[in-house]
Design an enzyme around this catalytic site. Structure first.
Site, short mmCIF file in Angstrom:
data_model
loop_
_atom_site.label_atom_id
_atom_site.label_comp_id
_atom_site.label_asym_id
_atom_site.label_seq_id
_atom_site.Cartn_x
_atom_site.Cartn_y
_atom_site.Cartn_z
N GLU A 1 0.94 -1.17 -0.25
CA GLU A 1 0.66 -0.16 0.01
C GLU A 1 0.61 1.57 0.05
OE1 GLU A 1 -0.97 -2.70 1.32
OE2 GLU A 1 -2.43 -2.64 -0.50
N ASN B 1 -0.56 -7.74 -4.88
CA ASN B 1 -1.70 -6.74 -4.81
C ASN B 1 -0.62 -5.83 -5.78
OD1 ASN B 1 -1.22 -5.65 -2.58
ND2 ASN B 1 -2.03 -3.64 -3.56
N ASP C 1 -7.31 -5.83 -4.91
CA ASP C 1 -6.54 -5.92 -4.13
C ASP C 1 -6.62 -7.78 -3.91
OD1 ASP C 1 -4.73 -5.31 -2.43
OD2 ASP C 1 -6.19 -5.83 -0.89
#
Lengths: 538, 538
Positions: free
Chosen positions: A194, A278, A320
């Protein structure tokens, strides 16, 4: 099954003339003693299966707590303690204190290691300040700290033997996963998808912490440690710079594919198995292409790191659906032929069984009927889309475009299962899997990259599937046929791992009891062959 | 003993023609049912004695946890939950969440009340963010929040019935103590002695929260609610403005004497009993005089708040020996005469037994031989210093002066016992008392007062008595003779309360097990008559 594997492993270790000397022969032996729990995954095969058979469905109701121990931290606790002889090693979320407890003395603390870490790492830990556990080998306890420091502690005293920095928290890299010790190396992955951190698996020398090899999830072949001719996907060579070709410009440099899940190892094949996460960002429009090798099952040579085979489950992720969930190794009969298998319950809602020697795809089926973003995995070997999911346009967040809220995608971003690990019983030949039963609305938006800042690019809302109220199931899964054998509805997502036992009972925890907000739970005991359950309040 | 008291109380309530109508007759009944635990102190007499006799020294080893519940807060947890019928009410340290748990359903949360409090109150909570418990009456649960808000919750739903502010956290006043409901009133004390807060006990109307009376620990008679002629100390009227005369200038306005301990009530005498804390500051040189009525046992009329009698244990405190510890009411035989007694284990290391009808001093003896700041309490009724401690000059921090480190004072500031409550068994006629066994060096220094800022004026270091290693004892005490009957050495200060039972076992907790830093403990089970113990790890 486990017994067979380990026996093979022992022979390989002892007879392996050309193989490099192993610094931790005791690890292999310790895995065979059911009184020990020498790695978070139970064994190299990730079966999380105990050969202890004293606890059965007829006496399990008599279980009572002998003692409890508090780490002094309230945040999420992931991974299991290690038990080696008379000592239990317990790890904690940030600040990642490690405790050695004397099992002969009601858990009295023998030593404690409390790292000094800059708390500025906390805001870059994407989802919680968790840590998934310790590794043991050669008299050392290995901890991957939140700040990515990999530290080796003397298992007897807790004093630091060596430490090495695995990443840069200033750029969003953090340590959350359990290392695994394989022969003379410590293997460890990295978190930070992230924050645009490019994932890697790294091998360090168990003796002194020196880096031996590092395989990235994306980049040129020299980074990914891929051999254009010898590394294969679904039986075909991946070709030169197979990753770079699937990215636009330099996006791969901040492309994610992080490696924060559980590791597995086959000592006979000398292969390490794990999944990559991801691609960054969560907005698919910003990263055209298949984004290889995010969302991929990896098989790497334990000595060199070179990839033997890969399989990308969700090319060009739009939801994701990290591919990091554990790989469970077993041996299964397919058409009368024994196959060395790898079974993986992916965040994307499909459970895959592959031949782990070569990456051949044997089974790929939904393990929750709610899964709707794809109708199936294309199993036609002659098809140009062989092995790929057959997507449903209306659930494609890229098709619907930026700033459009795609509604009703199942599963939600946390997946039909997340990092909470399943278990496998070689007695029943079934997998026992904690699952989430949650859908989502997903709205991608454009985001720009700043080092060390969140790089997400989507807003989500999550809820149970329409018309249903249970947000989880605990299932028994047949990895050969790709079918649910039985399923327990659970009120909440089953966020615990599972433990299968030779006593034919399976243990898992739930969030119910009205106390989920306080991270208290309930221990569920499940008959491994039937469908009866007992409940113990903790 | 408890049974006798309660029977008297019932008769008084039912027959009391001239007495004000009681809004909570059920409270008196609930105290008699051993299945309930309707106030933190167990009953009005503070005996913390359970009439349940099923658990004995021969079966106690079979006790196992049925379920546990986490409040989600790590800080110190003081006071016990309430049990009323099928519901357990649990309170928490800051933020003072209250939980109603269903005992028929493994503690499932029925409702939860989570106050919104300005976290700026945390730094003015002198010693920890604790709360000592809830009160129940007339279908309401009463909570004294950290920010001094006294709130009444509907016991069935948790919704707020009324709330009132008891003090000003901006000036260092905080709420930590358990309120007590007496007839139609809620009684509550205040914390803040380390911030110069002048202590008071306040009565609020149980129906609507309106203030009925407030009695300060110091100030003019109109504030202390003292009658110069009728209020007595050791049998003599206290005289006009007995408090003001013992302070220099306006120091009494910031004089402490806070009221954060447990309350007791004698329904027959209609008197409330409690203690007041240390005078502010901790530097005795800054506050010449006896500093009345800090460090005092109070007996106030429950309806009017007017003081019936007082007894100051430590005039002009030099060591922070707060007088707030609980008053345990019983009935004892002295020379063939039944006396209604009050027994109090003071921080100063002396245990006092008084006639609670009139404050006559019956017994005052050290309950830890280590106590050295005073040789004894003067028990000569003809002496001008009758009832006062006979001090030892070398341990006088005032005598030694400011900026001088007075060494080796026993007990330490936390007292031979602090707020951790003892218990009394009317069967064995013994008190069971958790104690500290700690000494200190104490150096007072000059400090100036700023509202809302710490106003302490001393630095301390604490350690076990010379030549000893145990920092606590758990003792059985004969309140009639002032003698220790037996004593358990404990490694750490015994920071738990005690529970005596009709099964002749006494329960208390300890910090041992090597886990004290994590606030885990061990449950000790003590034979109430003998000296055998069992240990259960929690």
């Amino acid at each position: 099954m486990q017994k067979v594997l380990l026996a093979v492993s022992l022979i390989a270790t002892m007879a392996g003339a050309g193989a490099p000397a192993s610094a931790n022969d005791d690890l292999t032996k310790l895995q065979q003693d059911p009184k020990d729990w020498v790695m978070s995954t139970g064994d190299y095969a990730n079966q999380r299966y105990s050969k202890l058979s004293q606890i059965t469905s007829s006496n399990v109701h008599k279980l009572v707590p002998a003692w409890t121990f508090s780490t002094g931290v309230l945040r999420g606790h992931e991974g299991s303690p290690l038990v080696i002889g008379d000592i239990m090693y317990v790890h904690a979320p940030f600040p990642n204190t490690v405790f050695a407890l004397d099992l002969n003395n009601d858990g009295k603390i023998l030593w404690k290691y409390e790292p000094k870490q800059d708390p500025s790492v906390i805001p870059v830990m994407c989802c919680d300040t968790v840590n998934r556990g310790l590794a043991y080998g050669d008299g050392k306890i290995i901890l991957h700290q939140a700040d990515t420091t990999l530290v080796a502690l003397d298992a007897k005293t807790g004093s630091v033997v060596w430490s090495v920095k695995d990443g840069d928290p200033g750029k969003g890299a953090t340590g959350t996963s359990a290392p695994m010790i394989v022969k003379d190396k410590v293997l460890v992955g990295i978190s930070g998808g992230e924050f645009g951190v490019r994932g890697h698996l790294t091998a360090y020398n168990l003796q002194d912490g020196k880096q031996v090899w590092r395989g990235y999830s994306m980049g040129p072949d020299s980074d990914t440690l891929m051999d254009p001719e010898k590394t294969t996907e679904l039986g075909k060579p991946v070709g030169k710079d197979s990753s770079l070709k699937t990215w636009e410009g330099d996006q791969w440099k901040i492309g994610g594919g992080d490696t924060w899940g559980w590791l597995a190892f086959d000592p006979n094949l000398n292969l390490i198995y794990y999944g990559s996460g991801n691609p960054s960002t969560w907005n698919p429009t910003q990263r055209p292409g298949d984004n290889k090798w995010s969302m991929t099952i990896w098989a790497r040579d334990a000595d060199t790191g070179v990839a033997k085979w890969v399989y990308q489950m969700t090319p060009h992720d739009e939801w994701d659906y990290d591919g990091v969930n554990e790989m469970i190794l077993a041996e299964m009969d397919f058409g009368g032929k024994k196959r060395k298998t790898l079974t993986h319950f992916d965040r994307n809602g499909f459970a895959y069984t592959l031949d782990r020697t070569n990456g051949e795809l044997l089974v790929a089926e939904k393990y929750d009927p709610a899964v709707n973003w794809a109708t199936k995995i294309d199993m036609d070997k002659s098809s140009p889309t062989y092995g790929k999911p057959v997507r449903v346009a209306k659930y494609s967040t890229e098709h619907n475009g930026e700033d459009v809220n795609t509604k009703g995608v199942c599963p939600a971003a946390l997946g039909t299962k997340d990092e909470q690990p399943g278990a496998y019983s070689p007695k029943t030949e079934l997998f026992y899997v904690p699952t989430n039963h949650v859908c989502m609305d997903y709205e991608p938006f454009r985001v720009s990259y700043t080092a060390g800042q969140p790089y997400v690019g989507a807003t989500l809302s999550m809820y149970p599937p329409p018309g249903e109220t249970n947000m989880g199931n605990f299932i028994a899964w047949d990895g050969k046929t790709g079918k649910i054998v039985w399923s327990n509805k659970e009120q909440f997502s089953v966020w615990s791992g599972a433990l299968a036992t030779a006593g034919d009972v399976v243990f898992y925890g739930t969030l119910e009891g009205g106390r989920c907000e306080d991270r208290q739970g309930t221990l569920q005991v499940q008959d491994a062959v039937g469908h009866h359950r007992q409940r113990h309040d903790l």
